[in-house]
Write a protein that holds these residues in place. Structure first.
Motif, PDB file in Angstrom:
ATOM      1  N   GLU A 368       0.816  -1.215   0.000  1.00  0.00           N
ATOM      2  CA  GLU A 368       0.000   0.000   0.000  1.00  0.00           C
ATOM      3  C   GLU A 368       0.851   1.267   0.000  1.00  0.00           C
ATOM      4  N   THR A 370       4.069   1.527  -1.266  1.00  0.00           N
ATOM      5  CA  THR A 370       5.082   1.576  -2.324  1.00  0.00           C
ATOM      6  C   THR A 370       4.406   1.664  -3.693  1.00  0.00           C
ATOM      7  N   ASP A 371       4.651   2.779  -4.387  1.00  0.00           N
ATOM      8  CA  ASP A 371       4.026   2.982  -5.703  1.00  0.00           C
ATOM      9  C   ASP A 371       4.713   2.167  -6.792  1.00  0.00           C
ATOM     10  N   ASP A 372       6.035   2.022  -6.685  1.00  0.00           N
ATOM     11  CA  ASP A 372       6.780   1.308  -7.714  1.00  0.00           C
ATOM     12  C   ASP A 372       6.591  -0.198  -7.567  1.00  0.00           C
ATOM     13  N   ARG A 373       6.137  -0.838  -8.630  1.00  0.00           N
ATOM     14  CA  ARG A 373       5.837  -2.274  -8.594  1.00  0.00           C
ATOM     15  C   ARG A 373       7.074  -3.112  -8.304  1.00  0.00           C
TER      16      ARG A 373
END
Length: 554
Positions: A368, A370-373
């Motif tokens: 939730e 961390t935007d970077d996959r």
């Protein structure tokens, strides 16, 4: 710590009423003679199997096997050491304890702590009376009712009201000095009441002794900063050592083998009112080592329920990581943003059933935040590398596959490392069931039980030698019954069990004599094996007499 004198130990044992003590934890009713029975306070049961002997001041549970004297009961129920249990009983039954080899400094420190706890308890009584018995308390009583907190539960937690004046003067009237009042956190540097007009939450230690207060703001013109303000730290109050409500929750935590940790005092009160009893508050911070040690004496299963905002999540992570290191099985109860347990206490039990595992919660928070996959995958992989395979780990893998849309081959590469260890996924130790005694040992035990219930059988017991008993503990107890002396801890537990069994099974004198003869018979049969002719003839004659005596009893 100085040792308590033996005379004081005896005085406490003589003064303590075990029925009164046990009744604090479970309801008792008189059964046969002077004995009482009830549901065991140490485990869940529907049929009462807990037996109390008020004369011998002993207890025993046929369900879980716990037993002992009144001191051991307090140790078990309050999770105290021997000295702590004695002090608990001494305080309740008004016995003054004497200590050996205590220095004048230790005596002074003990007196100072005793006076401080006495002062804090008197302050609690004062605040209670202001809340419940004065006009000033009327709007605060209405406020509690609006919050859904009933009078009964509010009184149970000893809620009170500070008027901002009057407490210091009252304490001085009771003989406390200005320094003592200030040291207890009840007066400011000018000598006035420390707390303005505020709702008072007494803070108790694990034994129920008041150690400080938390005060909630009620007026906009309050001079103190903060919605909640605690007593300044003192010799008896350390914020990180206190778990709000622990003294009331201890029995249910131990019995249900779980502790629910929330943030706020009102959450604890509301949940207890709703029937959720094994609940405490961490005083608005992440769990500390001291708090975890207190909980660890009662259970190794924790359910954490902190706010869903970022600060609450950080507190949850810090507390759970420390708890996992100490061997706790940690679960997290998720709440919607902006909602506290007190907002919907009646539905909280259902949320417990949906609690997330430690592993699942950690990975979910990473995903939730961390935007970077790719970064999310790497961080999740690091967490999973520490965990052995378990149902919780498999659940986390499914979460990753769903959130990151991972192919099957990538998931296969997340196999647990050989060195990984998952505390939350490891099986908890199972309760060991008492081994069944073989017939001979059972007979030994029943004879000793019969003697406990019927002291007139002591001559029959004395006629037996230690060699008549196979079990070393039975030999020791036989010697103790015959020669007298003081019970040690192991013999106290055995005496409690045997007394309860003798009463339940109605072991009378005739049964006791038969059991003694059976042990004589068993030994003669053993002695016959390998005996020479002369010796065998003698043993056969003695065996015939035993059989004749058994026939007459029958």
């Amino acid at each position: 710590m100085a040792r308590i004198k033996d005379g004081s130990v005896d005085a406490v044992k003589a003064a303590a009423d075990i029925v009164e003590v046990v009744s604090l934890r479970t309801s008792l009713r008189r059964v046969s003679g002077a004995r009482f029975s009830g549901r065991c306070p140490f485990h869940e049961e529907k049929t009462p199997s807990f037996s109390v002997d008020p004369v011998g001041k002993l207890y025993y549970c046929f369900g879980c096997g716990k037993g002992g004297d009144v001191i051991r009961f307090v140790q078990e129920s309050e999770n105290l050491d021997f000295a702590g249990a004695l002090e608990w009983l001494a305080e309740r039954f008004r016995v003054t304890l004497e200590y050996e080899e205590s220095s004048p400094r230790e005596d002074e420190q003990r007196r100072s702590r005793d006076r401080m706890t006495k002062l804090l308890d008197q302050a609690t009584v004062y605040f209670e009376r202001v809340l419940w018995d004065t006009e000033a308390g009327a709007p605060v009583r209405a406020y509690l009712a609006e919050r859904g907190l009933g009078d009964e539960v509010s009184r149970e937690f000893r809620l009170g009201l500070s008027r901002g004046t009057g407490l210091v003067a009252k304490a001085r009237e009771s003989g406390f000095t200005s320094d003592e009042i200030r040291s207890a956190g009840l007066a400011n540097q000018r000598g006035n009441d420390y707390f303005p007009f505020r709702l008072m939450f007494p803070l108790a230690d694990a034994r129920g002794r008041i150690v400080g207060f938390q005060a909630r703001k009620l007026r906009d013109d309050d001079p103190l900063r903060g919605k909640y303000v605690n007593t300044p730290e003192s010799d008896v109050f350390k914020k990180g050592n206190v778990l709000y409500g622990l003294h009331l929750a201890r029995p249910s935590i131990a019995k249900q083998d779980r502790a629910i940790v929330v943030e706020g005092n009102t959450d604890v009160i509301a949940l207890r009112q709703a029937g959720v009893e094994p609940v405490v508050a961490s005083m608005g911070t992440a769990l500390t080592e001291h708090q975890l040690r207190e909980l660890g004496r009662l259970t190794k299963r924790l359910f954490l329920c902190f706010d869903a905002d970022a600060a609450g999540q950080e507190a949850t992570l810090r507390g759970m990581q420390l708890a996992v290191k100490q061997g706790f099985d940690v679960r997290v109860v998720a709440l919607p943003k902006g909602e506290d347990p007190a907002d919907a206490p009646d539905s909280f039990a259902g949320r417990l059933g949906a609690a997330e595992s430690y592993l699942y919660y950690r990975v979910r928070i990473v995903l939730e935040r961390t935007d970077d996959r790719q970064e999310a995958f790497v961080r999740a992989r690091e967490i999973l590398a520490e965990a052995e395979d378990s149902p919780e780990r498999q659940e986390v893998l499914r979460l990753l596959a769903d959130r990151l849309d991972l192919p099957r081959e990538t998931l296969a590469g997340l196999a647990p490392s050989r060195s990984g260890s998952s505390r939350s996924g490891s099986p908890r130790p199972e309760e060991t069931t008492p081994r069944l005694l073989e017939a001979g040992l059972q007979r030994e035990r029943e004879l000793l039980a019969a003697v406990v219930r019927n002291p007139t059988l002591l001559d029959e017991l004395a006629a037996l030698t230690p060699d008549h008993f196979d079990d070393p503990l039975h030999r020791r107890f036989r010697e103790h019954l015959v020669t007298g002396g003081t019970d040690d801890d192991e013999l106290v537990v055995l005496r409690a069990e045997l007394g309860a069994r003798a009463e339940r099974d109605a072991l009378d004198e005739r049964t006791g004599r038969e059991l003694a003869l059976r042990l004589h018979e068993r030994k003669l049969r053993r002695d016959l094996q390998g005996a020479d002719l002369v010796r065998a003839t003698e043993l056969q004659a003695r065996l015939a007499k035993i059989r004749s005596a058994l026939h007459e009893l029958a």
